[in-house]
Design an enzyme around this catalytic site. Sequence first.
Site, mmCIF file in Angstrom:
data_model
loop_
_atom_site.group_PDB
_atom_site.id
_atom_site.type_symbol
_atom_site.label_atom_id
_atom_site.label_comp_id
_atom_site.label_asym_id
_atom_site.label_seq_id
_atom_site.Cartn_x
_atom_site.Cartn_y
_atom_site.Cartn_z
ATOM 1 N N LYS A 1 0.842 -1.190 0.000
ATOM 2 C CA LYS A 1 0.000 0.000 0.000
ATOM 3 C C LYS A 1 0.881 1.245 0.000
ATOM 4 O O LYS A 1 1.818 1.363 0.791
ATOM 5 C CB LYS A 1 -0.922 -0.013 1.217
ATOM 6 C CG LYS A 1 -2.007 1.053 1.182
ATOM 7 C CD LYS A 1 -3.023 0.857 2.295
ATOM 8 C CE LYS A 1 -4.154 1.875 2.171
ATOM 9 N NZ LYS A 1 -5.186 1.714 3.218
ATOM 10 N N ARG B 1 -25.060 -0.185 8.503
ATOM 11 C CA ARG B 1 -24.732 -1.599 8.352
ATOM 12 C C ARG B 1 -24.983 -2.358 9.659
ATOM 13 O O ARG B 1 -25.065 -3.590 9.650
ATOM 14 C CB ARG B 1 -23.275 -1.759 7.927
ATOM 15 C CG ARG B 1 -22.914 -0.913 6.718
ATOM 16 C CD ARG B 1 -21.558 -1.251 6.174
ATOM 17 N NE ARG B 1 -21.638 -2.432 5.320
ATOM 18 C CZ ARG B 1 -20.610 -2.950 4.667
ATOM 19 N NH1 ARG B 1 -19.409 -2.394 4.793
ATOM 20 N NH2 ARG B 1 -20.748 -4.006 3.906
ATOM 21 N N GLU C 1 -18.947 -4.012 11.259
ATOM 22 C CA GLU C 1 -19.820 -3.151 12.057
ATOM 23 C C GLU C 1 -20.883 -3.935 12.815
ATOM 24 O O GLU C 1 -21.218 -3.594 13.958
ATOM 25 C CB GLU C 1 -20.492 -2.115 11.147
ATOM 26 C CG GLU C 1 -19.564 -1.050 10.600
ATOM 27 C CD GLU C 1 -18.847 -1.465 9.324
ATOM 28 O OE1 GLU C 1 -18.054 -0.665 8.812
ATOM 29 O OE2 GLU C 1 -19.081 -2.602 8.861
#
Length: 622
Positions: A279, A391, A363
């Site tokens: 990344k 969510r 979540e």
Amino acid sequence: MNLEKIKNPEFIKQLNIEELNDLAQDIRQFLIENISKTGGHFSSNLGIVELTMALHYVFESPNDKFIFDVGHQSYVHKILTGRAHEFKNLRQFNGLSGFQKRKESIHDQWEAGHSSTAISAGIGMAVARDLNHDNGEVICIVGDGAIMSGESFEALNYLGSISSKVIVILNDNDMSISRNVGGLSNFLSDMRISTQYNNAKNNYVTFLNKSSLGKKIYKITKNMKDHIKKNVMDDTIFSQFGLDYIGPVNGHDFRDLINAFSLAHDMKHSVVIHVHTIKGKGYEMAENDKHGLYHGVAPFDYRKGIIQSESSSWSSIIASHIEKRMKFDKDIVVITPAMISGSSLNQIFEHYPERSFDVGITEEHAMTFAAGLSNAHKKPYITIYSSFIQRAYDQINHDIARMNLPCLIGIDRSGLVGADGDTHHGVFDISFLSAIPHLIIMTPKDALEAKKMINTAFLHFNAPYVLRFPKGETCNQECSFNETLEIGTWEKIIYNPENQLTIITYDQKVNQVFQLIQEHHLEINLINARFIKPLDKDMLNELYYTHQNIIVYETDMLIGSLGSQIAHYYSRLHMYMNIDYFGIDDHYTPQGEIKKLLEIESISLNHLLKLIKEKLDEKRKS
């Protein structure tokens, strides 16, 4: 190469490895220079350059469908499909979206702004393809953070049970926004460093490089593949789902990528390709960023790097006050679904590691985990972005509110958020949470009030409390640990019964409207509706009996809004009130600067001022 002259990805198939590497370098520099000017998702796009190029080299978009999970890492895909010239308007009003957007290009087949939807969507597209007797591959590019989410697991489980083929690219950079957590993350780490696997892989790649034709490669290396699968691949979690596994593949080596994708292309069944990327590759500070500073960035000077602001954000002020309370209240625990940095929880996790829990992009689990902690007499603070709280709606409703389990739910990034657009605006939470019994919903006008609300929740701790606060900076203010608010009470900022026009609003808009009133010397009242739920019925009754005209000023959704709740209250009691409403109508608000969005939605302070003057003129004429 002049990237702005690219019209479609067909040209890439004519390039050799050296030319592909040169193009990758050009794309990285283009991304660094452009994202640093406009802001956007930085590290994730730098890390996926070669992977995206190799996908377009092997597959045929749009006949082969690319689904980027979340979609914020699709910038390279946008460049290769002819949109480089639009990057100067990235994430601006009417400009290029920071996510895949179907209206932008036939090469964008799916839209998402949150994680873990790609495989489910891909299965749907693959099944539809087979029902229609069409052709074309469906390729889902999923991050290692998103693959750990419940919806991804549900989709993988189903994918292994059907005949429709989907190719899943697991983009493994050992990060989601900050470092990943959990058993699957550990498994992926083990796979990356497995000596047994790497030895086998080196032998396998040697065979693959003997031929450029995927079909021949597959036949030549069939026995080797079966040997590897028997000794290594059958032990992966993906094989337990009934899926073939290829990898780990070096995500920055075109030969490895092209060989692996060609092999997957020739397979007749679903396969997971495990690609290891870095990344932020190509920008040293992003490569070394372990806290997510370079994940999503505002404009910055890329030659100097991001200089962290000394000012106080809402997230940092609230996290700091929580941390101070943790010092003397040993029962407070903190939970985040992969947003340690975003919600400014770094200091809490450093100072109280045994009471701080990053559960990854989960979540639903995070919320029921909080419910379990509360049920066992702990005091959970769980913070989730407004655009992601939906969510966990079922868990808030069923697992927390229904049992009336005390906790404090922080809803970060409430309200319009600007450049991330319709998938990220935090304008729905009031509407869908207000219907749930037992919830106490608070929204502060400033840092002092936010701290009083935190105190109120933890000192009473008799219900599920919701604290919603916006993105951005605010002035810090000191507050003792004993200062609280009476639950369900509103605040009279300006009040004279003779004025007969009252503005009701909440959060930062209270201070903004106050300044508006002062600047224009308006003889009107201003009420801070700091509790969305419960309503201050005494205040509403007083407004009725003093014959007030009311303007409810909101910049969230109209349906289910505070204004609709006020109207419902008066209607049930057959109290006639003259009420005007501000809010977002029944549609999704696009991306753009917040000031611009307020104007196009007709909910700016200028629109409020215009209505106020009209009402005052009507009063004078009457």
